[in-house]
Design a protein around this motif. Structure first.
Motif, mmCIF file in Angstrom:
data_model
loop_
_atom_site.group_PDB
_atom_site.id
_atom_site.type_symbol
_atom_site.label_atom_id
_atom_site.label_comp_id
_atom_site.label_asym_id
_atom_site.label_seq_id
_atom_site.Cartn_x
_atom_site.Cartn_y
_atom_site.Cartn_z
ATOM 1 N N LEU A 44 0.765 -1.205 0.019
ATOM 2 C CA LEU A 44 0.026 0.085 0.052
ATOM 3 C C LEU A 44 0.800 1.315 -0.208
ATOM 4 N N ALA A 45 2.262 0.996 0.457
ATOM 5 C CA ALA A 45 2.993 2.351 0.542
ATOM 6 C C ALA A 45 3.361 2.620 -0.996
ATOM 7 N N CYS A 46 3.754 1.591 -1.669
ATOM 8 C CA CYS A 46 3.883 1.698 -3.092
ATOM 9 C C CYS A 46 2.718 2.311 -3.848
ATOM 10 N N VAL A 47 1.291 1.785 -3.451
ATOM 11 C CA VAL A 47 0.122 2.276 -4.023
ATOM 12 C C VAL A 47 0.162 3.872 -4.027
ATOM 13 N N ALA A 48 0.594 4.208 -2.840
ATOM 14 C CA ALA A 48 0.480 5.671 -2.338
ATOM 15 C C ALA A 48 1.467 6.512 -3.135
ATOM 16 N N LEU A 49 2.815 5.897 -3.268
ATOM 17 C CA LEU A 49 3.921 6.695 -3.753
ATOM 18 C C LEU A 49 3.829 6.873 -5.187
ATOM 19 N N LEU A 50 3.644 5.896 -5.947
ATOM 20 C CA LEU A 50 3.712 5.832 -7.370
ATOM 21 C C LEU A 50 2.623 6.820 -8.141
ATOM 22 N N PRO A 51 1.396 7.063 -7.992
ATOM 23 C CA PRO A 51 0.715 8.000 -8.651
ATOM 24 C C PRO A 51 1.073 9.498 -8.086
ATOM 25 N N ALA A 52 1.450 9.426 -6.572
ATOM 26 C CA ALA A 52 1.665 10.667 -6.153
ATOM 27 C C ALA A 52 3.079 11.310 -6.862
ATOM 28 N N LEU A 53 3.972 10.532 -6.841
ATOM 29 C CA LEU A 53 5.126 11.089 -7.729
ATOM 30 C C LEU A 53 4.895 11.338 -9.257
ATOM 31 N N THR A 54 3.993 10.484 -9.749
ATOM 32 C CA THR A 54 3.920 10.496 -11.236
ATOM 33 C C THR A 54 2.973 11.782 -11.345
ATOM 34 N N LEU A 55 2.110 12.084 -10.649
ATOM 35 C CA LEU A 55 1.291 13.399 -10.599
ATOM 36 C C LEU A 55 2.085 14.735 -10.390
ATOM 37 N N VAL A 56 2.840 14.716 -9.508
ATOM 38 C CA VAL A 56 3.854 15.767 -8.976
ATOM 39 C C VAL A 56 4.630 16.032 -10.082
ATOM 40 N N ARG A 57 5.314 15.014 -10.761
ATOM 41 C CA ARG A 57 6.348 15.254 -11.762
ATOM 42 C C ARG A 57 5.878 14.950 -13.203
ATOM 43 N N ARG A 58 4.851 14.425 -13.418
ATOM 44 C CA ARG A 58 4.300 14.448 -14.667
ATOM 45 C C ARG A 58 4.977 13.548 -15.433
ATOM 46 N N ARG A 59 5.551 12.412 -15.044
ATOM 47 C CA ARG A 59 6.282 11.303 -15.659
ATOM 48 C C ARG A 59 6.363 10.231 -14.459
ATOM 49 N N LEU A 60 6.432 9.157 -15.152
ATOM 50 C CA LEU A 60 6.927 8.058 -14.144
ATOM 51 C C LEU A 60 8.186 8.130 -13.616
ATOM 52 N N PRO A 61 8.435 7.763 -12.241
ATOM 53 C CA PRO A 61 9.795 7.730 -11.440
ATOM 54 C C PRO A 61 10.775 6.708 -12.262
ATOM 55 N N ARG A 62 11.809 7.030 -12.631
ATOM 56 C CA ARG A 62 12.718 6.054 -13.482
ATOM 57 C C ARG A 62 13.747 5.649 -12.682
ATOM 58 N N ILE A 63 14.356 4.577 -12.690
ATOM 59 C CA ILE A 63 15.534 4.001 -12.037
ATOM 60 C C ILE A 63 16.517 3.223 -13.225
ATOM 61 N N GLU A 64 17.599 3.458 -13.002
ATOM 62 C CA GLU A 64 18.893 3.437 -13.824
ATOM 63 C C GLU A 64 19.404 1.822 -13.688
ATOM 64 N N ARG A 65 19.900 1.049 -14.423
ATOM 65 C CA ARG A 65 20.062 -0.165 -14.427
ATOM 66 C C ARG A 65 21.085 -0.415 -13.372
ATOM 67 N N ARG A 66 22.139 0.454 -13.323
ATOM 68 C CA ARG A 66 23.115 0.440 -12.362
ATOM 69 C C ARG A 66 22.819 0.391 -10.709
ATOM 70 N N GLN A 67 21.484 1.135 -10.497
ATOM 71 C CA GLN A 67 21.024 1.435 -9.268
ATOM 72 C C GLN A 67 20.091 0.121 -8.816
ATOM 73 N N VAL A 68 19.706 -0.869 -9.775
ATOM 74 C CA VAL A 68 18.869 -1.815 -9.194
ATOM 75 C C VAL A 68 19.565 -2.793 -7.970
#
Length: 306
Positions: free
Chosen positions: A46-70
């Protein structure tokens, strides 16, 4: 405000919100007999459910992750999954008082690990502050009563494990800040990996057979409140404070949680603070003030966490 003062303000607000965690977890465990590992899984999800749309709405794009950070986020998420799971089991096995004291041994562990891994200074004021914080936790939690320590070996292991895991969680947050990783992205991806790991934990033999808890509407509302409030907002602000504070100082701020929880229990549940609990709260505050007066080197300037 100076960067150090900014860090303290952010950290204190986060801890106030975070301090409701134990009350909400205890309510779900006792009222609905929700299995500890299942509670940890849904809290992360549920924390992910809260964070993903909130960050996407604020930044107008999906949060990205680089391969080296995985790999980094996977380790971060594993530590978070273990911390959330072991903490919930500790509350269930020990009761809130003993679990709180054992968990807040993290202040000492964090100071030592930060000295070992990051080369942070471990001078006398910080050592005294750690000692005062631990003493205050014992007093606030009423753990000075020998009857409170009549617990089983599983309870002892999980309680101390919470302290060690929380210390490493602090250090991972500090490492994320030093790498220049965005605070809220770090929170999202650490919870995403934590969700994956706690899902696996719930598939182990002897765990709950149902992954969807049988909760009434009120139970789901409490679970959502736990995930969106202290878990996301509290964790987020606490992690953001480590852009300005050392890991050991941030951990000392977190030791205010039992004092805040005691006040909240008085306001919301009508529980009265004893003289010992009031004195213990002041002892914890004294430890935080002591470490606040110690001059620390400025951390590198970082971008805004949001």
């Amino acid at each position: 405000m100076s960067r150090l003062t900014t860090g303290y303000v952010i950290g204190l607000v986060g801890v106030v919100i975070w301090s409701t965690t134990g009350i909400l977890i205890g309510y779900l465990l006792t009222t609905y007999a929700l299995p500890a590992l299942l509670l940890a899984f849904w809290r992360n999800l549920l924390a992910c459910v809260a964070l993903l749309p909130a960050l996407t709405l604020v930044r107008r794009r999906l949060p990205r992750i680089e391969r080296r950070q995985v790999r980094f986020y996977a380790v971060y998420g594993l530590l978070l999954a273990l911390f959330n799971s072991v903490w919930t089991i500790s509350v269930q096995a020990n009761g809130a008082a003993v679990a709180t004291v054992l968990g807040y041994s993290s202040a000492g562990f964090t100071a030592v690990f930060a000295w070992w891994l990051f080369g942070e200074q471990l001078r006398l004021p910080k050592i005294m502050a750690v000692t005062l914080s631990l003493i205050g936790c014992v007093m606030v939690a009423n753990a000075y009563d020998p009857a409170m320590w009549n617990i089983n070996p599983v309870g002892i292991v999980t309680g101390l494990g919470t302290g060690v895991l929380f210390a490493f969680y602090n250090l991972m947050g500090k490492s994320a800040a030093q790498r220049g990783l965005d605070t809220w992205n770090s929170l999202l991806y650490s919870f995403a990996f934590a969700t994956l790991f706690t899902f696996v934990f719930n598939l182990l033999p002897g765990t709950s057979t149902a992954l969807v808890p049988d909760l009434p509407l009120n139970g789901w509302l409490i679970l959502i409140l736990l995930s969106f409030g202290p878990t996301v907002l509290g964790f987020g602000l606490y992690t953001a404070s480590m852009r300005y504070l050392s890991a050991s100082t941030a951990s000392l701020l977190a030791t205010l949680e039992p004092a805040f929880t005691a006040v909240e229990a008085y306001l919301w549940l009508g529980e009265r603070l004893s003289i010992v609990q009031i004195i213990g709260s002041l002892v914890i505050l004294a430890g935080v003030v002591l470490v606040r007066l110690e001059k620390e080197p400025e951390t590198p300037k970082a971008s805004s966490p949001v």
